[in-house]
Every structure is written in C-alpha cells, then in structure tokens.
Write a protein that holds these residues in place. Structure first.
Motif, mmCIF file in Angstrom:
data_model
loop_
_atom_site.group_PDB
_atom_site.id
_atom_site.type_symbol
_atom_site.label_atom_id
_atom_site.label_comp_id
_atom_site.label_asym_id
_atom_site.label_seq_id
_atom_site.Cartn_x
_atom_site.Cartn_y
_atom_site.Cartn_z
ATOM 1 N N MET A 1 -0.630 -22.895 -6.886
ATOM 2 C CA MET A 1 -0.331 -21.597 -5.822
ATOM 3 C C MET A 1 1.137 -21.725 -5.374
ATOM 4 S SD MET A 1 -3.019 -21.973 -2.816
ATOM 5 C CE MET A 1 -2.200 -19.855 -2.278
ATOM 6 N N THR A 2 1.701 -20.914 -5.543
ATOM 7 C CA THR A 2 3.461 -20.803 -4.944
ATOM 8 C C THR A 2 3.263 -20.925 -3.798
ATOM 9 O OG1 THR A 2 3.877 -18.338 -4.316
ATOM 10 C CG2 THR A 2 3.743 -18.637 -6.566
ATOM 11 N N PRO A 3 4.832 -21.456 -3.520
ATOM 12 C CA PRO A 3 5.612 -22.416 -2.682
ATOM 13 C C PRO A 3 4.748 -21.694 -1.103
ATOM 14 C CG PRO A 3 6.621 -23.461 -3.675
ATOM 15 C CD PRO A 3 6.042 -22.480 -4.294
ATOM 16 N N ALA A 4 5.704 -19.935 -1.751
ATOM 17 C CA ALA A 4 5.154 -19.085 -0.531
ATOM 18 C C ALA A 4 3.770 -18.713 0.142
ATOM 19 C CB ALA A 4 6.155 -17.165 -0.896
ATOM 20 N N LEU A 5 3.059 -19.161 -0.907
ATOM 21 C CA LEU A 5 1.601 -18.541 -0.402
ATOM 22 C C LEU A 5 1.009 -19.678 -0.259
ATOM 23 C CD1 LEU A 5 0.073 -16.848 -3.879
ATOM 24 C CD2 LEU A 5 0.682 -16.011 -1.575
ATOM 25 N N LEU A 6 1.742 -20.600 -0.205
ATOM 26 C CA LEU A 6 1.609 -21.743 0.566
ATOM 27 C C LEU A 6 1.866 -22.073 1.584
ATOM 28 C CD1 LEU A 6 1.484 -24.762 -1.953
ATOM 29 C CD2 LEU A 6 -0.444 -23.922 -1.154
ATOM 30 N N ASP A 7 2.267 -21.935 2.038
ATOM 31 C CA ASP A 7 3.679 -21.291 3.364
ATOM 32 C C ASP A 7 2.724 -20.585 3.995
ATOM 33 O OD1 ASP A 7 5.521 -23.245 3.310
ATOM 34 O OD2 ASP A 7 6.883 -21.530 2.869
ATOM 35 N N ARG A 8 2.076 -19.040 2.970
ATOM 36 C CA ARG A 8 1.808 -17.848 3.787
ATOM 37 C C ARG A 8 0.301 -18.568 4.788
ATOM 38 N NH1 ARG A 8 2.869 -13.089 6.260
ATOM 39 N NH2 ARG A 8 1.300 -11.716 5.519
ATOM 40 N N ALA A 9 -0.518 -19.411 3.879
ATOM 41 C CA ALA A 9 -1.600 -19.764 4.367
ATOM 42 C C ALA A 9 -1.487 -20.943 5.586
ATOM 43 C CB ALA A 9 -2.958 -21.037 3.383
ATOM 44 N N LEU A 10 -0.620 -21.922 5.098
ATOM 45 C CA LEU A 10 -0.564 -22.808 6.445
ATOM 46 C C LEU A 10 -0.765 -21.898 7.831
ATOM 47 C CD1 LEU A 10 0.095 -25.593 8.037
ATOM 48 C CD2 LEU A 10 2.733 -24.945 6.959
ATOM 49 N N VAL A 11 0.532 -20.388 7.572
ATOM 50 C CA VAL A 11 1.225 -20.200 9.329
ATOM 51 C C VAL A 11 -0.237 -19.340 9.323
ATOM 52 C CG1 VAL A 11 1.923 -18.082 9.711
ATOM 53 C CG2 VAL A 11 3.522 -19.880 8.712
ATOM 54 N N GLU A 12 -1.149 -19.321 8.182
ATOM 55 C CA GLU A 12 -2.282 -18.499 8.928
ATOM 56 C C GLU A 12 -3.574 -19.341 9.489
ATOM 57 O OE1 GLU A 12 -6.192 -15.813 7.165
ATOM 58 O OE2 GLU A 12 -4.106 -15.473 6.528
ATOM 59 N N GLU A 13 -4.349 -20.068 8.751
ATOM 60 C CA GLU A 13 -4.974 -21.095 9.286
ATOM 61 C C GLU A 13 -4.850 -21.632 9.932
ATOM 62 O OE1 GLU A 13 -8.075 -22.148 8.434
ATOM 63 O OE2 GLU A 13 -8.121 -20.624 7.162
ATOM 64 N N ALA A 14 -3.229 -22.202 9.980
ATOM 65 C CA ALA A 14 -3.146 -22.598 12.042
ATOM 66 C C ALA A 14 -2.944 -21.772 12.578
ATOM 67 C CB ALA A 14 -1.714 -23.507 11.728
ATOM 68 N N THR A 15 -2.380 -20.535 12.615
ATOM 69 C CA THR A 15 -2.887 -19.901 14.470
ATOM 70 C C THR A 15 -3.695 -19.649 14.696
ATOM 71 O OG1 THR A 15 -0.057 -18.874 13.025
ATOM 72 C CG2 THR A 15 -1.318 -17.597 14.632
ATOM 73 N N LYS A 16 -4.506 -18.801 13.267
ATOM 74 C CA LYS A 16 -6.206 -18.890 13.488
ATOM 75 C C LYS A 16 -6.991 -19.844 14.219
ATOM 76 C CE LYS A 16 -7.563 -16.618 9.737
ATOM 77 N NZ LYS A 16 -8.900 -16.782 8.594
ATOM 78 N N LYS A 17 -6.706 -21.705 14.017
ATOM 79 C CA LYS A 17 -7.041 -22.448 14.746
ATOM 80 C C LYS A 17 -6.421 -22.838 16.470
ATOM 81 C CE LYS A 17 -9.139 -24.887 10.467
ATOM 82 N NZ LYS A 17 -8.844 -25.180 10.101
ATOM 83 N N SER A 18 -5.336 -22.210 16.242
ATOM 84 C CA SER A 18 -4.613 -22.360 18.171
ATOM 85 C C SER A 18 -4.965 -21.553 18.713
ATOM 86 C CB SER A 18 -3.579 -22.429 17.550
ATOM 87 O OG SER A 18 -2.448 -22.835 18.846
ATOM 88 N N GLY A 19 -5.487 -21.772 20.070
ATOM 89 C CA GLY A 19 -5.573 -21.145 20.902
ATOM 90 C C GLY A 19 -4.455 -20.837 21.669
ATOM 91 N N LEU A 20 -3.169 -20.748 21.675
ATOM 92 C CA LEU A 20 -1.998 -20.615 21.952
ATOM 93 C C LEU A 20 -0.756 -20.616 20.863
ATOM 94 C CD1 LEU A 20 -1.851 -22.431 25.367
ATOM 95 C CD2 LEU A 20 -2.187 -19.452 25.011
ATOM 96 N N ILE A 21 0.190 -19.959 21.079
ATOM 97 C CA ILE A 21 1.046 -19.620 20.151
ATOM 98 C C ILE A 21 2.418 -19.732 20.828
ATOM 99 C CG2 ILE A 21 0.232 -18.997 18.209
ATOM 100 C CD1 ILE A 21 1.471 -16.336 18.954
ATOM 101 N N TRP A 22 3.250 -20.553 21.100
ATOM 102 C CA TRP A 22 4.846 -20.570 21.097
ATOM 103 C C TRP A 22 5.506 -18.929 21.462
ATOM 104 C CZ3 TRP A 22 5.006 -23.043 26.110
ATOM 105 C CH2 TRP A 22 4.182 -24.065 26.478
#
Length: 184
Positions: A1-22
């Motif tokens: 996987m490319t770094p861009a895809l890994l970054d995108r996956a991190l954003v998606e998983e972290a945001t899905k699991k978070s109850g709030l975003i700042w």
C-alpha cells in the motif's frame, strides 16, 4: 500500500471510531462536533436552533479537522477538509447544483445522523426540522497531516451560556445526611 492509501485508511478508521471530531473553520476556534462517516467523508448537522453551531464552515471552504483517541484523548490524526453543503430534497440548493442525486444523499446522511442524535427534542420529526432550519455539511478529506505539532495544543474552551456549575441547594447536605442515618 502507498503512504497516501495508508493515510486515507487512518483518517477513515480514526474518524469512524471517534464520537467527536474537532473542527476549525475560517476565523473560528476548534469546536467539538458529533458526526457520521459515510462514503469517505464526515457529515455534520447544525446551525439551527438547538443544534451544534457551525460558524466558520461555509460551502466551498476548507476546515481543519483533528481526530482524537476515544480512550486517551490524544491526537490520532489531523486533516484538511473540503466543506460542501448537502441540500435536502426539494431545496433551492439542489436545483442550483443540478445533481438529482443530491437530495438522495441528504436523506441517507440525515437518517444516519438521526440515529446518532441524542435527545432530539422532536424525536422522529428531527429530519424535517433539519431540512427547514439546519445545514448538513460534508467534510471530505483533502490532505492528511501526519506530523505531530510541537508543544501543547491546549486552548480555552469556546464561550457558552451553558453551565453545569451552580451552588448546591442549601437543603441538600441535610437531606443526604438524613438518608445516611436511616440506612445506618
């Protein structure tokens, strides 16, 4: 996987699991917003009476989003978002965009937001009120910030008339003491 895809996956998983975003919009301080993740973007509703404020978030603008850990509260990832307004069905905004699927997206996202909305004053009718009085905004990731900032990012809370601190009623200690005596 490319770094861009890994970054995108991190954003998606972290945001899905978070109850709030700042979220920090143009000219505003960071503000905690509840949201849903749908098709690669975070969606928020607000701007109307009794809903979360969306100052500084304008259609066509950008916002800085920080996602924190549910467990520890530490920053997991930050990203720049393109902000776009999702128009409800039969809205003036829908005809301006010329996209017949825009109203369908609003209905889908509004149903997901409704499922996450706690203590809506109008219960099942909340989506109708949102269509009339509020805005549903899409925060689509544009750029992921993987470097951690130097120093503390602590900031003063946004001023609000809401409060949980009031002097305790004078009779409360006496009532509590009376209950202990009855049990003992």
């Amino acid at each position: 996987m490319t770094p861009a895809l890994l970054d995108r996956a991190l954003v998606e998983e972290a945001t899905k699991k978070s109850g709030l975003i700042w979220v920090r919009g143009t000219g505003t301080a960071d503000r905690a917003l509840w949201h849903v993740w749908h098709d690669g973007a975070a969606y928020v509703v607000g701007g109307g009476p009794g809903e979360q404020p969306l100052e500084g978030l304008a259609d066509g603008g950008t916002a800085e989003v920080t996602v924190r850990s549910k467990d520890k509260g530490g920053r997991l990832v930050a990203w720049t978002a393109a902000v776009s307004e999702v128009a409800p069905p039969s809205s003036r905004l829908r005809s301006d965009r010329g996209d017949p699927h825009h109203g369908e997206l609003w209905e889908t996202v509004a149903a997901e937001l409704k499922a996450k909305r706690l203590n809506a004053p109008d219960g099942e009718a909340v989506t109708g009120r949102w269509a009339r009085e509020c805005r549903v905004l899409c925060l689509a990731p544009v750029e992921v910030h993987t470097e951690m900032p130097e120093g503390s990012l602590a900031a003063r809370p946004v001023e609000t008339p809401a409060t949980t601190r009031h002097p305790i009623p004078a009779a409360l200690p006496k009532l509590l003491l009376k209950r202990k005596r009855k049990r003992g």
